[in-house]
Design an enzyme around this catalytic site. Structure first.
Site, PDB file in Angstrom:
ATOM      1  N   ASP A  37       0.999  -1.208  -0.008  1.00 12.75           N
ATOM      2  CA  ASP A  37       0.160  -0.048   0.144  1.00 12.75           C
ATOM      3  C   ASP A  37       0.803   1.357   0.074  1.00 12.75           C
ATOM      4  O   ASP A  37       1.999   1.206   0.362  1.00 12.75           O
ATOM      5  CB  ASP A  37      -0.816   0.109   1.345  1.00 12.75           C
ATOM      6  CG  ASP A  37      -2.250   0.966   0.954  1.00 12.75           C
ATOM      7  OD1 ASP A  37      -3.247   0.524   0.897  1.00 12.75           O
ATOM      8  OD2 ASP A  37      -1.920   2.108   1.330  1.00 12.75           O
ATOM      9  N   LYS A  42       0.193   0.916   6.991  1.00 16.26           N
ATOM     10  CA  LYS A  42      -1.004   0.458   7.177  1.00 16.26           C
ATOM     11  C   LYS A  42      -0.831  -0.998   6.636  1.00 16.26           C
ATOM     12  O   LYS A  42      -1.452  -2.046   7.380  1.00 16.26           O
ATOM     13  CB  LYS A  42      -1.995   1.216   6.203  1.00 16.26           C
ATOM     14  CG  LYS A  42      -3.400   0.374   5.968  1.00 16.26           C
ATOM     15  CD  LYS A  42      -4.464   1.114   6.080  1.00 16.26           C
ATOM     16  CE  LYS A  42      -5.937   0.419   5.464  1.00 16.26           C
ATOM     17  NZ  LYS A  42      -6.132  -0.553   6.202  1.00 16.26           N
ATOM     18  N   TYR A  68       7.339  -3.762  -4.639  1.00 13.64           N
ATOM     19  CA  TYR A  68       7.254  -4.036  -5.911  1.00 13.64           C
ATOM     20  C   TYR A  68       8.120  -5.316  -6.608  1.00 13.64           C
ATOM     21  O   TYR A  68       7.550  -5.867  -7.332  1.00 13.64           O
ATOM     22  CB  TYR A  68       7.077  -3.036  -6.781  1.00 13.64           C
ATOM     23  CG  TYR A  68       5.451  -2.043  -6.533  1.00 13.64           C
ATOM     24  CD1 TYR A  68       4.477  -2.816  -6.849  1.00 13.64           C
ATOM     25  CD2 TYR A  68       5.735  -0.733  -6.028  1.00 13.64           C
ATOM     26  CE1 TYR A  68       3.178  -2.031  -6.785  1.00 13.64           C
ATOM     27  CE2 TYR A  68       4.415  -0.306  -5.789  1.00 13.64           C
ATOM     28  CZ  TYR A  68       3.345  -1.050  -6.075  1.00 13.64           C
ATOM     29  OH  TYR A  68       2.013  -0.126  -5.991  1.00 13.64           O
ATOM     30  N   GLN A  85     -13.530   9.709  -4.551  1.00 15.12           N
ATOM     31  CA  GLN A  85     -14.046  11.011  -5.411  1.00 15.12           C
ATOM     32  C   GLN A  85     -14.227  12.178  -4.341  1.00 15.12           C
ATOM     33  O   GLN A  85     -14.568  11.926  -3.055  1.00 15.12           O
ATOM     34  CB  GLN A  85     -15.819  10.639  -5.589  1.00 15.12           C
ATOM     35  CG  GLN A  85     -16.191  11.496  -6.964  1.00 15.12           C
ATOM     36  CD  GLN A  85     -17.106  10.727  -7.634  1.00 15.12           C
ATOM     37  OE1 GLN A  85     -17.615   9.761  -7.196  1.00 15.12           O
ATOM     38  NE2 GLN A  85     -17.493  11.642  -8.946  1.00 15.12           N
ATOM     39  N   ASN A 123     -12.850   0.377  -8.923  1.00 17.25           N
ATOM     40  CA  ASN A 123     -13.866   0.857  -9.900  1.00 17.25           C
ATOM     41  C   ASN A 123     -13.534   2.133 -10.588  1.00 17.25           C
ATOM     42  O   ASN A 123     -12.708   3.026 -10.150  1.00 17.25           O
ATOM     43  CB  ASN A 123     -15.185   1.203  -8.954  1.00 17.25           C
ATOM     44  CG  ASN A 123     -16.044   0.035  -8.860  1.00 17.25           C
ATOM     45  OD1 ASN A 123     -16.162  -0.972  -9.991  1.00 17.25           O
ATOM     46  ND2 ASN A 123     -16.542  -0.148  -7.727  1.00 17.25           N
ATOM     47  N   ASP A 126     -14.305  -2.206 -15.148  1.00 16.77           N
ATOM     48  CA  ASP A 126     -14.029  -2.527 -16.381  1.00 16.77           C
ATOM     49  C   ASP A 126     -13.099  -1.574 -17.328  1.00 16.77           C
ATOM     50  O   ASP A 126     -12.149  -2.198 -17.949  1.00 16.77           O
ATOM     51  CB  ASP A 126     -15.579  -2.380 -17.202  1.00 16.77           C
ATOM     52  CG  ASP A 126     -16.530  -3.351 -16.794  1.00 16.77           C
ATOM     53  OD1 ASP A 126     -16.414  -4.537 -16.882  1.00 16.77           O
ATOM     54  OD2 ASP A 126     -17.596  -2.800 -16.086  1.00 16.77           O
ATOM     55  N   ASP A 151     -22.232  -9.381  -8.852  1.00 15.16           N
ATOM     56  CA  ASP A 151     -23.423  -9.273  -9.372  1.00 15.16           C
ATOM     57  C   ASP A 151     -24.335 -10.245  -9.693  1.00 15.16           C
ATOM     58  O   ASP A 151     -25.313 -10.738  -9.362  1.00 15.16           O
ATOM     59  CB  ASP A 151     -23.598  -8.095 -10.600  1.00 15.16           C
ATOM     60  CG  ASP A 151     -22.543  -7.078 -10.546  1.00 15.16           C
ATOM     61  OD1 ASP A 151     -23.157  -6.058 -10.447  1.00 15.16           O
ATOM     62  OD2 ASP A 151     -21.353  -7.108 -10.505  1.00 15.16           O
ATOM     63  N   ARG A 154     -25.134 -12.045  -6.672  1.00 10.36           N
ATOM     64  CA  ARG A 154     -26.291 -11.501  -5.870  1.00 10.36           C
ATOM     65  C   ARG A 154     -27.453 -11.994  -6.867  1.00 10.36           C
ATOM     66  O   ARG A 154     -28.543 -12.123  -6.139  1.00 10.36           O
ATOM     67  CB  ARG A 154     -26.081  -9.917  -6.263  1.00 10.36           C
ATOM     68  CG  ARG A 154     -25.306  -9.440  -5.193  1.00 10.36           C
ATOM     69  CD  ARG A 154     -25.020  -7.798  -5.559  1.00 10.36           C
ATOM     70  NE  ARG A 154     -24.082  -7.173  -4.299  1.00 10.36           N
ATOM     71  CZ  ARG A 154     -23.270  -6.371  -4.749  1.00 10.36           C
ATOM     72  NH1 ARG A 154     -23.371  -5.745  -5.733  1.00 10.36           N
ATOM     73  NH2 ARG A 154     -22.527  -5.883  -3.564  1.00 10.36           N
ATOM     74  N   HIS A 178     -20.100  -3.500 -15.092  1.00 11.49           N
ATOM     75  CA  HIS A 178     -20.440  -3.511 -13.481  1.00 11.49           C
ATOM     76  C   HIS A 178     -20.857  -2.093 -13.261  1.00 11.49           C
ATOM     77  O   HIS A 178     -20.060  -1.336 -12.762  1.00 11.49           O
ATOM     78  CB  HIS A 178     -19.140  -3.875 -12.860  1.00 11.49           C
ATOM     79  CG  HIS A 178     -19.233  -3.653 -11.383  1.00 11.49           C
ATOM     80  ND1 HIS A 178     -20.097  -4.545 -10.712  1.00 11.49           N
ATOM     81  CD2 HIS A 178     -18.511  -3.140 -10.356  1.00 11.49           C
ATOM     82  CE1 HIS A 178     -20.249  -4.046  -9.288  1.00 11.49           C
ATOM     83  NE2 HIS A 178     -19.217  -2.987  -9.137  1.00 11.49           N
TER      84      HIS A 178
HETATM   85  P1  NAD Z   1     -10.181   2.240   0.543  1.00 16.81           P
HETATM   86  O1  NAD Z   1      -9.950   3.572   0.390  1.00 16.81           O
HETATM   87  O2  NAD Z   1     -10.506   1.612   1.851  1.00 16.81           O
HETATM   88  O3  NAD Z   1      -8.793   1.448   0.144  1.00 16.81           O
HETATM   89  C1  NAD Z   1      -8.147   1.963  -0.929  1.00 16.81           C
HETATM   90  C2  NAD Z   1      -6.485   1.662  -0.737  1.00 16.81           C
HETATM   91  O4  NAD Z   1      -5.381   2.215  -1.698  1.00 16.81           O
HETATM   92  C3  NAD Z   1      -6.177   2.608   0.593  1.00 16.81           C
HETATM   93  O5  NAD Z   1      -5.537   1.868   1.675  1.00 16.81           O
HETATM   94  C4  NAD Z   1      -5.094   3.365  -0.319  1.00 16.81           C
HETATM   95  O6  NAD Z   1      -3.940   3.608   0.744  1.00 16.81           O
HETATM   96  C5  NAD Z   1      -4.593   2.540  -1.408  1.00 16.81           C
HETATM   97  N1  NAD Z   1      -4.086   3.388  -2.531  1.00 16.81           N
HETATM   98  C6  NAD Z   1      -3.987   4.614  -2.877  1.00 16.81           C
HETATM   99  N2  NAD Z   1      -3.335   5.027  -3.646  1.00 16.81           N
HETATM  100  C7  NAD Z   1      -2.225   4.257  -3.688  1.00 16.81           C
HETATM  101  C8  NAD Z   1      -0.973   3.782  -4.675  1.00 16.81           C
HETATM  102  N3  NAD Z   1      -0.691   4.740  -5.528  1.00 16.81           N
HETATM  103  N4  NAD Z   1      -0.366   2.626  -4.390  1.00 16.81           N
HETATM  104  C9  NAD Z   1      -0.835   1.771  -3.395  1.00 16.81           C
HETATM  105  N5  NAD Z   1      -1.910   1.895  -2.684  1.00 16.81           N
HETATM  106  C10 NAD Z   1      -2.605   3.110  -3.036  1.00 16.81           C
HETATM  107  O7  NAD Z   1     -11.209   1.768  -0.500  1.00 16.81           O
HETATM  108  P2  NAD Z   1     -11.694   0.275  -0.630  1.00 16.81           P
HETATM  109  O8  NAD Z   1     -13.156   0.562   0.051  1.00 16.81           O
HETATM  110  O9  NAD Z   1     -11.002  -0.899  -0.334  1.00 16.81           O
HETATM  111  O10 NAD Z   1     -12.172   0.311  -2.214  1.00 16.81           O
HETATM  112  C11 NAD Z   1     -11.185   0.042  -3.168  1.00 16.81           C
HETATM  113  C12 NAD Z   1     -11.725  -0.045  -4.684  1.00 16.81           C
HETATM  114  O11 NAD Z   1     -12.446  -0.876  -4.688  1.00 16.81           O
HETATM  115  C13 NAD Z   1     -12.570   1.394  -5.061  1.00 16.81           C
HETATM  116  O12 NAD Z   1     -12.156   1.818  -6.355  1.00 16.81           O
HETATM  117  C14 NAD Z   1     -13.847   0.744  -4.812  1.00 16.81           C
HETATM  118  O13 NAD Z   1     -14.749   1.462  -5.809  1.00 16.81           O
HETATM  119  C15 NAD Z   1     -13.767  -0.797  -5.232  1.00 16.81           C
HETATM  120  N6  NAD Z   1     -14.617  -1.659  -5.136  1.00 16.81           N
HETATM  121  C16 NAD Z   1     -15.014  -2.552  -6.311  1.00 16.81           C
HETATM  122  C17 NAD Z   1     -16.239  -3.310  -6.329  1.00 16.81           C
HETATM  123  C18 NAD Z   1     -16.296  -4.365  -7.363  1.00 16.81           C
HETATM  124  O14 NAD Z   1     -17.214  -5.015  -7.496  1.00 16.81           O
HETATM  125  N7  NAD Z   1     -15.255  -4.321  -8.434  1.00 16.81           N
HETATM  126  C19 NAD Z   1     -16.802  -3.494  -5.119  1.00 16.81           C
HETATM  127  C20 NAD Z   1     -16.384  -2.521  -4.034  1.00 16.81           C
HETATM  128  C21 NAD Z   1     -15.469  -1.853  -4.017  1.00 16.81           C
END
Ligand code: NAD
Length: 319
Positions: A37, A42, A68, A85, A123, A126, A151, A154, A178
């Site tokens: 991260d 964290k 990495y 956002q 998100n 896609d 989805d 669900r 999605h």
């Molecule tokens: P979050 O804010 O809890 O976690 C995001 C993490 O990314 C944080 O720990 C942050 O420090 C890290 N981060 C930010 N920039 C970074 C970088 N440059 N390098 C490494 N790490 C970095 O958010 P979340 O609730 O875990 O959601 C994460 C994503 O998943 C969002 O885009 C959310 O919309 C998506 N999501 C997708 C689905 C799906 O069905 N695909 C479902 C739910 C959420």
């Protein structure tokens, strides 16, 4: 016996990433799990917390906060990193900022010599999968998004509940983006081998086609409903990511509606969308082309058109 160690690197240890990591640990889904991260502290804290649960898990998983360089010999790099956002920010501006974030992730992953599979959950999934394909230069099969797997899960749960059938015996998919333009091709929905629409027609009113529309809407609005209640969704997607990971690592040839790049299937090319795909060690090895009705084809094309338009709006210069 296959002694090969199964290694997964997770980038983004937020709610989604850690729900995935927790599910991976409980399902003993890999042998080595590396957490990365931008907030290194964290990732370290999360690794410690999970390691303290090892004794209760029956797993011998090696879990640590890494860098990495650890991607070099990984089988999968799963990405759930992203920025959220800002007030007043447009979806496209957010997408542009997440493109910058992905550039800062994909570049060092590729420099490590990584030759596995990218699994993207961030998100709009896609589009983020498409961006990952573009930035990595990997062949299409090796970059997949979680697509409409959640989805679809669900949908199966709701249909199983309605027809009083185990969701594992419900064969139905959510396809396309999605998001808002996703749809259920009802002509392809089966309980065991019997079409759902036929079950409704023959049931003398016990089951109705109208209820199928209610179920599609419930699936589409599920995320918003959860977000309204608890601000974010993460357990379900963490489990969906684990399911895809197991299909890859176990070379399962499982059919999952991951986001895969179309290459002529459904008469579309160069677009990432949720489609039933055979998932195995090669990633999304092939896409199954379902016999959609004319109306369903229209819905799929509408979804693809929207995704194409959004992707074309991204500026890859000066990243
Ligand atoms: P979050 O804010 O809890 O976690 C995001 C993490 O990314 C944080 O720990 C942050 O420090 C890290 N981060 C930010 N920039 C970074 C970088 N440059 N390098 C490494 N790490 C970095 O958010 P979340 O609730 O875990 O959601 C994460 C994503 O998943 C969002 O885009 C959310 O919309 C998506 N999501 C997708 C689905 C799906 O069905 N695909 C479902 C739910 C959420």
């Amino acid at each position: 016996m296959n002694n090969r160690s199964r290694k997964v690197v997770l980038v983004g240890t937020g709610f989604v990433g850690m729900s995935y990591a927790y599910a991976m640990l409980n399902q003993n889904a890999c042998d080595e799990l590396v957490l990365i991260d931008v907030d290194r502290q964290k990732a370290e804290g999360e690794a410690m917390d999970l390691n303290h649960g090892l004794a209760f898990s029956g797993s011998h998983m090696k879990i640590y906060a890494g860098s990495y360089e650890d991607c070099k010999d990984a089988d999968i790099v799963a990405i759930s990193a992203g920025v959220s956002q800002k007030p007043g920010e447009s979806r496209l501006d957010l997408l542009q900022r997440n493109t910058v974030v992905f550039n800062s992730i994909i570049k060092p992953v590729i420099s490590s010599g990584f030759s596995g599979i990218f699994l993207v959950a961030t998100n709009p999934v896609d589009i983020m999968a498409h961006i990952t394909k573009h930035l990595s230069g990997f062949e299409r099969r090796r970059v997949i998004g979680t697509g409409t797997t959640l989805d679809t899960a669900r949908l199966r749960y709701l249909l199983g509940d309605y027809f009083k059938v185990d969701p594992r015996n419900v064969h139905a998919y959510v396809m396309g983006e999605h998001g808002d333009s996703e749809f259920v091709p009802w002509s392809q929905a089966l309980i065991a081998t019997k079409p759902v629409l036929q079950m409704c027609a023959e049931s003398c009113g016990s089951y109705t086609c109208g209820q199928m529309d209610v179920i599609s809407s419930e699936v589409k609005n599920a995320a918003q409903k959860i977000i309204a209640a608890k601000k974010a969704t993460y357990y379900g997607i963490g489990m969906a990511m684990t399911r895809i990971t197991k299909a890859i690592l176990g070379n399962e040839n499982s059919v999952l509606t991951v986001s895969a790049m179309l290459d002529g299937e459904y008469d579309r090319k160069g677009i990432y969308a949720g489609v039933p795909s055979i998932v195995n060690r090669n990633g999304a090895d092939s896409i199954i082309t379902l016999a959609l009705t004319q109306e369903e084809k229209k819905q799929f094309h509408h979804s693809c058109d929207l995704l194409d338009e959004i992707y074309r709006g991204i500026n890859f210069e000066n990243l």
